[in-house]
Write a protein that holds these residues in place. Structure first.
Motif, PDB file in Angstrom:
ATOM      1  N   SER A  42       0.822  -1.215   0.000  1.00  0.00           N
ATOM      2  CA  SER A  42       0.000   0.000   0.000  1.00  0.00           C
ATOM      3  C   SER A  42       0.852   1.261   0.000  1.00  0.00           C
ATOM      4  CB  SER A  42      -0.914   0.005   1.227  1.00  0.00           C
ATOM      5  OG  SER A  42      -1.801  -1.085   1.170  1.00  0.00           O
ATOM      6  N   GLY A  43       2.079   1.144   0.424  1.00  0.00           N
ATOM      7  CA  GLY A  43       2.978   2.292   0.456  1.00  0.00           C
ATOM      8  C   GLY A  43       4.336   1.855   0.968  1.00  0.00           C
ATOM      9  N   ALA A  44       5.240   2.811   1.104  1.00  0.00           N
ATOM     10  CA  ALA A  44       6.582   2.494   1.582  1.00  0.00           C
ATOM     11  C   ALA A  44       6.572   2.002   3.022  1.00  0.00           C
ATOM     12  CB  ALA A  44       7.470   3.731   1.460  1.00  0.00           C
ATOM     13  N   TRP A  45       5.514   2.290   3.750  1.00  0.00           N
ATOM     14  CA  TRP A  45       5.404   1.904   5.149  1.00  0.00           C
ATOM     15  C   TRP A  45       4.854   0.487   5.336  1.00  0.00           C
ATOM     16  CZ3 TRP A  45       0.406   0.566   5.705  1.00  0.00           C
ATOM     17  CH2 TRP A  45      -0.497   1.105   4.804  1.00  0.00           C
ATOM     18  N   ASP A  46       4.429  -0.171   4.287  1.00  0.00           N
ATOM     19  CA  ASP A  46       3.769  -1.474   4.373  1.00  0.00           C
ATOM     20  C   ASP A  46       4.808  -2.599   4.481  1.00  0.00           C
ATOM     21  OD1 ASP A  46       1.871  -3.407   4.429  1.00  0.00           O
ATOM     22  OD2 ASP A  46       1.033  -2.988   2.454  1.00  0.00           O
ATOM     23  N   ASP A  47       5.408  -2.718   5.662  1.00  0.00           N
ATOM     24  CA  ASP A  47       6.450  -3.715   5.885  1.00  0.00           C
ATOM     25  C   ASP A  47       5.933  -5.146   5.785  1.00  0.00           C
ATOM     26  OD1 ASP A  47       8.343  -1.736   6.277  1.00  0.00           O
ATOM     27  OD2 ASP A  47       8.004  -1.672   8.453  1.00  0.00           O
ATOM     28  N   ASP A  48       4.675  -5.365   6.160  1.00  0.00           N
ATOM     29  CA  ASP A  48       4.118  -6.714   6.091  1.00  0.00           C
ATOM     30  C   ASP A  48       4.027  -7.202   4.644  1.00  0.00           C
ATOM     31  OD1 ASP A  48       3.864  -6.863   8.835  1.00  0.00           O
ATOM     32  OD2 ASP A  48       1.794  -6.121   8.832  1.00  0.00           O
ATOM     33  N   ALA A  49       3.647  -6.343   3.749  1.00  0.00           N
ATOM     34  CA  ALA A  49       3.563  -6.740   2.339  1.00  0.00           C
ATOM     35  C   ALA A  49       4.953  -7.038   1.786  1.00  0.00           C
ATOM     36  CB  ALA A  49       2.902  -5.640   1.517  1.00  0.00           C
ATOM     37  N   TYR A  50       5.941  -6.211   2.138  1.00  0.00           N
ATOM     38  CA  TYR A  50       7.300  -6.470   1.674  1.00  0.00           C
ATOM     39  C   TYR A  50       7.844  -7.769   2.250  1.00  0.00           C
ATOM     40  CZ  TYR A  50       7.413  -1.827  -0.371  1.00  0.00           C
ATOM     41  OH  TYR A  50       7.143  -0.722  -1.146  1.00  0.00           O
ATOM     42  N   ALA A  51       7.513  -8.060   3.509  1.00  0.00           N
ATOM     43  CA  ALA A  51       7.937  -9.327   4.114  1.00  0.00           C
ATOM     44  C   ALA A  51       7.253 -10.502   3.420  1.00  0.00           C
ATOM     45  CB  ALA A  51       7.616  -9.335   5.605  1.00  0.00           C
ATOM     46  N   GLY A  52       5.990 -10.344   3.031  1.00  0.00           N
ATOM     47  CA  GLY A  52       5.284 -11.390   2.302  1.00  0.00           C
ATOM     48  C   GLY A  52       5.893 -11.646   0.939  1.00  0.00           C
TER      49      GLY A  52
END
Length: 103
Positions: A42-52
């Motif tokens: 959703s944005g640069a702050w979406d660490d969960d998506a990057y981890a996924g």
């Protein structure tokens, strides 16, 4: 009296036995590669998506690596050609590129 029968060359059955793990590993790699490609943060702050994305890429590349390791066994390589392992390798490369680009 009849002599012993000719030795049966049952490479068809052997190919089926060896192809099952390669197909399953390729399917696992394809699923996680697709997952890695479809996750949109959703944005640069979406660490969960990057981890996924990283987890899906690692799993896809790992399944592709195991498929390649199974294919490298001489008995498997004798029965199954390159065409059986290339899809898994391509999926592993795609997952690696997705991982390298950072999502």
């Amino acid at each position: 009296m009849t002599g012993p029968g000719p030795v049966d060359d049952d490479r068809g059955g052997l190919a089926t036995v060896f192809a099952v793990p390669l197909i399953l590993l390729t399917l696992v790699s394809a699923y996680f590669c697709w997952t890695a490609l479809t996750i949109r943060p959703s944005g640069a702050w979406d660490d969960d998506a990057y981890a996924g994305i990283v987890l899906a890429c690692v799993t896809s590349a790992g399944a592709a690596g195991v498929a390649a390791a199974v294919w490298v066994v001489p008995a498997v390589r004798r029965v199954l050609g390159w065409g059986w392992v290339v899809p898994a390798l391509v999926l592993g490369v795609v997952a690696g590129v997705r991982w390298a680009t950072g999502g």
